[in-house]
Design an enzyme around this catalytic site. Structure first.
Site, PDB file in Angstrom:
ATOM      1  N   HIS A 440       0.812  -1.219   0.000  1.00 54.13           N
ATOM      2  CA  HIS A 440       0.000   0.000   0.000  1.00 54.13           C
ATOM      3  C   HIS A 440       0.845   1.270   0.000  1.00 54.13           C
ATOM      4  O   HIS A 440       0.316   2.374  -0.207  1.00 54.13           O
ATOM      5  CB  HIS A 440      -0.929  -0.009   1.218  1.00 54.13           C
ATOM      6  CG  HIS A 440      -2.277   0.586   0.926  1.00 54.13           C
ATOM      7  ND1 HIS A 440      -2.518   1.405  -0.139  1.00 54.13           N
ATOM      8  CD2 HIS A 440      -3.469   0.488   1.580  1.00 54.13           C
ATOM      9  CE1 HIS A 440      -3.776   1.793  -0.153  1.00 54.13           C
ATOM     10  NE2 HIS A 440      -4.381   1.239   0.900  1.00 54.13           N
ATOM     11  N   ARG A 441       2.169   1.152   0.232  1.00 54.49           N
ATOM     12  CA  ARG A 441       3.030   2.321   0.084  1.00 54.49           C
ATOM     13  C   ARG A 441       3.130   2.719  -1.381  1.00 54.49           C
ATOM     14  O   ARG A 441       3.259   3.904  -1.722  1.00 54.49           O
ATOM     15  CB  ARG A 441       4.431   2.031   0.621  1.00 54.49           C
ATOM     16  CG  ARG A 441       4.520   1.709   2.099  1.00 54.49           C
ATOM     17  CD  ARG A 441       5.927   1.309   2.484  1.00 54.49           C
ATOM     18  NE  ARG A 441       6.394   0.145   1.738  1.00 54.49           N
ATOM     19  CZ  ARG A 441       7.602  -0.392   1.847  1.00 54.49           C
ATOM     20  NH1 ARG A 441       8.488   0.164   2.682  1.00 54.49           N
ATOM     21  NH2 ARG A 441       7.945  -1.451   1.137  1.00 54.49           N
TER      22      ARG A 441
END
Length: 469
Positions: A440-441
């Protein structure tokens, strides 16, 4: 890597197989004291944290001593075998003096290393590449002492000095299997190293392709380690302890690092793949695919490649040190494979540029190599995205953990005949569930959802492989 302890005895040390590893386990000895050996002959098989590798010895002679038994983990640079290069008698070789640990050769000063040099079996390893924190009980040499009799020369000097061509052990074995004389080849690798491509190019016509059934998870569970074999458990024994080493140790470290470094998100979609299954059967009859094994994994892989082309932002990695996102304009497609030694993830280099027949060939070679336990460390480096096929075990889906450094991993569930609403009516259709985990980064929910939706849409209507590609 070798040292000469006297005029007749040569010592062969555990080499760095080319990936900067610091230790390896001796799996099997192919020779015993008293056996004659020749230059290039494989004398043992070792397992690093990444793969099993066969080690050839770089000189002729008679085996005097095996310094370590099978199952021992040995540091890079330690002597593993001593050979009488003068061709001593078998009886003399069979009575070596007992040695608990290899003694270092007479220390000589070594110039400071100028960066990492290519290190090949039989040619030496720099002291800097083998440094590690000492384990309890290690014997630490005095400062300045080295185990080599002289600094390792550059590969060019080695090639000119002894006339022996430079090539890594897997390449030497390939050349031997194909009957190619390495000395007759012109190296194309860095620093004059002969590559697999050089060997293949020397063979005309090219060797016949051998493609095995393409599966992602190699079904070799009958060959799992002792922990899975109840026959060896004695009556009354309630627990068995198995040392954590080799591939299992590397996998554990990688999974823990990934799970607690990259924030995982997993999304799911269930899709009707009836048309894809029909296309699989049609491709099997296509003359362009003759000699290749075609199965659903091939089209899943192609679907993912097309989805990445439509959403190129997902092909990236996170550089924590530089605080940068590295966009990658290529796809090295990893395939999770369960082998007798544990889980490995070899990858197909530049998979985005391959045609469907080329992709089928690459998948077949990847899986057959993994099944034989011959996957090279280089084949497991540089992956950009991974597929894991839990469906071969009858599992519907899962929440896969990212391969370290990669932005996403796609899990493919079992394909089953299920009731499905098709054209307004409930009919039996071939259905599967896909799961996409992503970092999700790097990947927002919108981007991850688009990639997963595109893969599902292609598998539902495989003609999109043409219209979208």
């Amino acid at each position: 890597m070798t040292t000469m302890t006297d005029a007749a005895l040569a010592e062969f040390k555990m080499p760095d197989v080319g990936e900067g590893l610091t230790e390896a386990e001796i799996l099997k000895w192919y020779v015993q004291p008293g056996d004659a050996v020749t230059d290039g002959q494989v004398v043992c098989e070792v397992e690093t944290a990444k793969a099993a590798v066969e080690l050839p010895i770089p000189f002729n002679g008679v085996v005097r001593e095996l310094r370590f038994p099978e199952g021992t983990t040995v540091d890079v640079g330690q002597v593993i075998i001593a050979v009488d290069v003068a061709g001593g008698s078998g009886s003399a070789a069979a009575a070596p003096e007992p040695v608990s640990l290899p003694e270092p050769a007479a220390p000589e000063p070594e110039p400071a290393p100028q960066g990492r040099q290519p290190v090949l079996v039989g040619y030496g390893v720099s002291e800097a590449s083998t440094k590690r924190r000492p384990r309890k009980g290690d014997v630490v040499a005095a400062p300045g002492a080295v185990t080599q009799s002289a600094p390792a020369p550059a590969p060019e000097a080695l090639a000119k000095g002894n006339g022996r061509p430079l090539a890594k052990p897997p390449v030497r074995k390939l050349a031997k299997d194909l009957g190619v004389d390495l000395a007759s080849l012109t190296p194309s690798g860095p620093d004059g190293i002969i590559t697999r491509e050089d060997v293949h190019a020397a063979v005309a016509p090219a060797p016949e392709r051998v493609v095995t059934q393409v599966q992602v998870e190699v079904r070799a569970q009958s060959q799992e380690p002792v922990a899975t074999a109840p026959a060896v458990v004695q009556d009354g024994v309630r627990e068995t302890r198995v040392p954590v080493k080799g591939v299992r140790k590397a996998t554990a470290a990688a999974m823990v690092g990934s799970a607690f470094t990259a924030p995982h998100v997993t999304e799911f979609v269930t899709v009707d793949v009836t048309r894809t299954m029909k296309l699989v059967e049609e491709l099997k009859a296509d003359k362009e695919m003759q000699g290749l094994r075609v199965n659903p994994l091939l089209l899943v892989a192609k679907a993912l490649l097309v989805a990445i082309k439509r959403n190129p932002e997902i092909s990236a990695s996170w550089d924590e040190a530089a605080q940068e996102i590295v966009r990658k304009h290529y796809v090295n497609l990893g395939i999770a494979a369960a082998t007798p030694r544990g889980l490995i993830v070899p990858n197909i280099k530049d998979a985005h540029a391959k045609t469907l027949p080329e992709l089928a060939t690459a998948l077949g070679e990847l899986v057959s190599t993994a099944r034989e336990g011959k996957t090279s460390p280089g084949a497991m480096q540089g992956g950009t995205v991974t597929i894991t096929n839990v469906g071969v075990f009858g599992v519907d889906t899962g929440t896969p953990i990212l391969n370290p450094g990669e932005p996403a991993i796609l899990a493919v569930g079992a394909i089953k005949l299920q009731p499905w609403v098709h054209k307004g009516k409930v009919k039996p259709r071939q259905v599967t569930t896909l799961a996409l985990s992503f970092d999700h980064r790097l990947v927002d929910g919108e981007l991850g959802s688009k990639v997963l939706a595109d893969v599902a849409a292609i598998l539902e209507q495989p003609k999109r492989l043409i219209t979208w590609a």
